[in-house]
Design a protein around this motif. Structure first.
Motif, mmCIF file in Angstrom:
data_model
loop_
_atom_site.group_PDB
_atom_site.id
_atom_site.type_symbol
_atom_site.label_atom_id
_atom_site.label_comp_id
_atom_site.label_asym_id
_atom_site.label_seq_id
_atom_site.Cartn_x
_atom_site.Cartn_y
_atom_site.Cartn_z
ATOM 1 N N GLN A 25 0.814 -1.212 0.000
ATOM 2 C CA GLN A 25 0.000 0.000 0.000
ATOM 3 C C GLN A 25 0.851 1.268 0.000
ATOM 4 O OE1 GLN A 25 -2.699 -0.487 3.311
ATOM 5 N NE2 GLN A 25 -3.931 -2.019 2.255
ATOM 6 N N HIS A 26 2.124 1.132 0.357
ATOM 7 C CA HIS A 26 3.053 2.260 0.299
ATOM 8 C C HIS A 26 3.953 2.201 -0.935
ATOM 9 C CE1 HIS A 26 2.280 4.312 4.150
ATOM 10 N NE2 HIS A 26 1.938 3.123 4.591
ATOM 11 N N GLY A 27 3.560 1.399 -1.916
ATOM 12 C CA GLY A 27 4.285 1.361 -3.176
ATOM 13 C C GLY A 27 5.508 0.480 -3.187
ATOM 14 N N VAL A 28 5.692 -0.355 -2.175
ATOM 15 C CA VAL A 28 6.838 -1.258 -2.113
ATOM 16 C C VAL A 28 6.500 -2.538 -2.858
ATOM 17 C CG1 VAL A 28 8.336 -2.603 -0.589
ATOM 18 C CG2 VAL A 28 7.601 -0.297 0.081
ATOM 19 N N ALA A 29 7.392 -2.953 -3.744
ATOM 20 C CA ALA A 29 7.212 -4.228 -4.436
ATOM 21 C C ALA A 29 7.724 -5.358 -3.549
ATOM 22 C CB ALA A 29 7.966 -4.225 -5.760
ATOM 23 N N VAL A 30 7.054 -6.500 -3.588
ATOM 24 C CA VAL A 30 7.416 -7.647 -2.750
ATOM 25 C C VAL A 30 7.671 -8.848 -3.640
ATOM 26 C CG1 VAL A 30 6.616 -9.249 -0.984
ATOM 27 C CG2 VAL A 30 6.120 -6.800 -0.761
ATOM 28 N N LEU A 31 8.834 -9.478 -3.456
ATOM 29 C CA LEU A 31 9.166 -10.734 -4.120
ATOM 30 C C LEU A 31 9.339 -11.808 -3.049
ATOM 31 C CD1 LEU A 31 11.844 -9.524 -6.707
ATOM 32 C CD2 LEU A 31 9.396 -9.878 -7.102
ATOM 33 N N ASP A 32 8.972 -13.034 -3.368
ATOM 34 C CA ASP A 32 9.079 -14.127 -2.407
ATOM 35 C C ASP A 32 10.192 -15.087 -2.753
ATOM 36 O OD1 ASP A 32 6.859 -14.126 -0.319
ATOM 37 O OD2 ASP A 32 5.724 -13.706 -2.149
ATOM 38 N N CYS A 33 10.985 -15.429 -1.732
ATOM 39 C CA CYS A 33 11.882 -16.581 -1.787
ATOM 40 C C CYS A 33 11.412 -17.472 -0.645
ATOM 41 C CB CYS A 33 13.336 -16.149 -1.606
ATOM 42 S SG CYS A 33 14.496 -17.525 -1.658
ATOM 43 N N HIS A 34 10.574 -18.442 -0.967
ATOM 44 C CA HIS A 34 9.755 -19.091 0.045
ATOM 45 C C HIS A 34 9.674 -20.585 -0.210
ATOM 46 C CE1 HIS A 34 5.672 -20.530 1.312
ATOM 47 N NE2 HIS A 34 6.072 -19.986 2.439
ATOM 48 N N THR A 35 9.652 -21.361 0.864
ATOM 49 C CA THR A 35 9.426 -22.798 0.760
ATOM 50 C C THR A 35 8.713 -23.284 2.009
ATOM 51 O OG1 THR A 35 10.481 -24.952 0.440
ATOM 52 C CG2 THR A 35 11.639 -23.394 1.845
ATOM 53 N N ARG A 36 7.979 -24.361 1.868
ATOM 54 C CA ARG A 36 7.383 -25.027 3.020
ATOM 55 C C ARG A 36 8.073 -26.366 3.286
ATOM 56 N NH1 ARG A 36 5.363 -22.740 6.839
ATOM 57 N NH2 ARG A 36 3.800 -24.325 7.311
ATOM 58 N N LYS A 42 14.809 -27.471 3.159
ATOM 59 C CA LYS A 42 14.409 -26.064 3.089
ATOM 60 C C LYS A 42 15.617 -25.191 2.754
ATOM 61 C CE LYS A 42 14.880 -25.163 8.068
ATOM 62 N NZ LYS A 42 14.149 -25.133 9.338
ATOM 63 N N TRP A 43 16.809 -25.555 3.251
ATOM 64 C CA TRP A 43 18.009 -24.767 2.968
ATOM 65 C C TRP A 43 18.318 -24.784 1.476
ATOM 66 C CZ3 TRP A 43 21.489 -22.714 6.850
ATOM 67 C CH2 TRP A 43 21.020 -22.887 8.151
ATOM 68 N N PHE A 44 18.238 -25.970 0.867
ATOM 69 C CA PHE A 44 18.523 -26.068 -0.572
ATOM 70 C C PHE A 44 17.471 -25.338 -1.390
ATOM 71 C CE2 PHE A 44 20.940 -29.761 0.994
ATOM 72 C CZ PHE A 44 22.172 -29.500 0.395
ATOM 73 N N ALA A 45 16.202 -25.450 -0.991
ATOM 74 C CA ALA A 45 15.135 -24.772 -1.730
ATOM 75 C C ALA A 45 15.296 -23.261 -1.662
ATOM 76 C CB ALA A 45 13.776 -25.191 -1.179
ATOM 77 N N LEU A 46 15.632 -22.743 -0.497
ATOM 78 C CA LEU A 46 15.805 -21.297 -0.345
ATOM 79 C C LEU A 46 17.047 -20.804 -1.072
ATOM 80 C CD1 LEU A 46 14.762 -20.920 3.401
ATOM 81 C CD2 LEU A 46 13.522 -20.030 1.412
ATOM 82 N N TRP A 47 18.107 -21.585 -1.069
ATOM 83 C CA TRP A 47 19.326 -21.190 -1.796
ATOM 84 C C TRP A 47 19.034 -21.096 -3.289
ATOM 85 C CZ3 TRP A 47 23.934 -19.218 -0.651
ATOM 86 C CH2 TRP A 47 24.917 -19.229 -1.644
#
Length: 355
Positions: A25-36, A42-47
């Motif tokens: 809402q303040h104009g900030v773009a958001v990108l995800d580096c995400h895993t479940r 999870k370490w390999f997926a996030l890397w």
């Protein structure tokens, strides 16, 4: 400005959802580096996911719960040349050892959770906490400089959800609502014992959720032969709003443990203009005033809780005033827009120039 959200967080968890909405809402773009994924995966997926962030973000924000991935986030932040902000949100040691009592003090696991708190806060450029009292606590036990901690309240976006119709409350009944995950800190057993003292009033308690202490609390209600308490499974957010809107009074937390937080459930009830009764705990009075936005009672005290419910049952003008002032506080200070502004201001104050 572009922020990379990083970690194993739940995308629909209120803390993540509100921070994300507020920033956008303040104009900030958001990108995800995400895993479940769990464990080493999870370490390999996030890397692997972090490769897509190179040259595209201004900072990396590690979402809650992120303690176990902070070392990897620190390495990736160095590789990408961006600062790392850690939304600690809570102390692992305080939550699991002190408040929930799931881990014995002085055990190896307790030492592990203390180490997670210490290391993750040490590695972050900025640490986000949910109350001043919580930030003070974590700074003290980790010995990380206090000015590295920023307070960003949880806030609420329940007002953005349309209520799903739910069964109407019984005619002539005073509906008392609780939802939660039954940790000792929540004090659901205190609620049930208070309900036993109110059998002479037309009061109906609805407890929504499941969790750690649910079997014990349900067994206690059965042992006390309570006819004024019903237990419901977890519900989604629109349905939760429906149950909140039918309530005459909403309950917060009543266990011991002095956990320095303001739980989501309190903000959620306030957002729909409902009176809230909760134990007076560290952190509450930073934002909430007794008999203005909420009513406080003593923690772990069924007698005092029952007496407080009796007084509120008999005082409709007070209940209406509490609900109106609570809704106003949420609208002025606790919407995603204001939470986003608080976060960006905290980042600027700590030298993150693009915020």
């Amino acid at each position: 400005m572009t922020i990379g959200f990083f970690g194993t967080y739940k995308l629909d968890y209120p803390r993540q959802r509100i921070l994300r909405k507020g920033l956008q809402q303040h104009g900030v773009a958001v990108l995800d580096c995400h895993t479940r994924e769990h464990g080493v995966r999870k370490w390999f997926a996030l890397w692997r996911g972090s490769r897509g962030l190179r040259g595209r973000i201004d900072l990396l924000l590690v979402g809650f719960p992120g303690h176990t991935v902070m070392p990897l986030a620190w390495v990736i932040g160095k590789r990408l040349g961006v600062p790392v902000v850690f939304d600690a949100f809570t102390s692992q040691y305080q939550a699991l050892v002190v408040a929930r009592r799931q881990v014995r003090p002085l055990s190896f696991r307790a030492a592990y959770y203390f180490f997670l708190d210490w290391l993750s806060c040490r590695l972050a450029r900025v640490v986000l906490m949910d109350t001043v009292a919580h930030a003070d606590y974590l700074a003290r036990i980790t010995r990380v400089p206090r000015n590295r901690f920023a307070v960003v309240y949880v806030g609420c976006d329940l007002q953005d959800f349309s209520a799903v119709p739910v069964p109407p409350k019984a005619a002539e009944k005073f509906a008392v609502h609780f939802h939660g995950h039954y940790s000792p800190f929540q004090g659901a057993d205190v609620i049930v014992r208070a309900a036993a003292k109110l059998a002479d009033l037309p009061v109906r308690f609805t407890l929504i959720g499941r969790g750690q202490e649910y079997p014990r609390v349900a067994a206690l209600a059965k042992e006390l032969h309570l006819a004024n308490v019903e237990f419901l499974d977890d519900v989604d957010y629109p349905t939760l709003r429906g149950y909140l809107e039918r309530a005459d009074l909403c309950l917060g937390v009543f266990g011991s443990g002095d956990r320095p937080v303001i739980p989501n459930k309190i903000f959620e009830a306030m957002a729909v203009g409902k009176p809230v009764l909760t134990a007076r705990l560290p952190g509450m009075e930073e934002l909430l005033t007794d008999r203005q936005e909420v009513v406080f009672c003593r923690a772990n005290d069924p007698e005092d809780l029952a007496a407080s419910i009796r007084r509120l049952f008999a005082d409709a003008p007070l209940r209406n005033r509490l609900g109106e002032q609570a809704r106003r506080l949420v609208a002025e200070r606790l919407t995603p827009l204001t939470i986003g502004a608080t976060l960006l201001s905290a980042l600027r104050e700590r030298g993150i120039a693009n915020a």
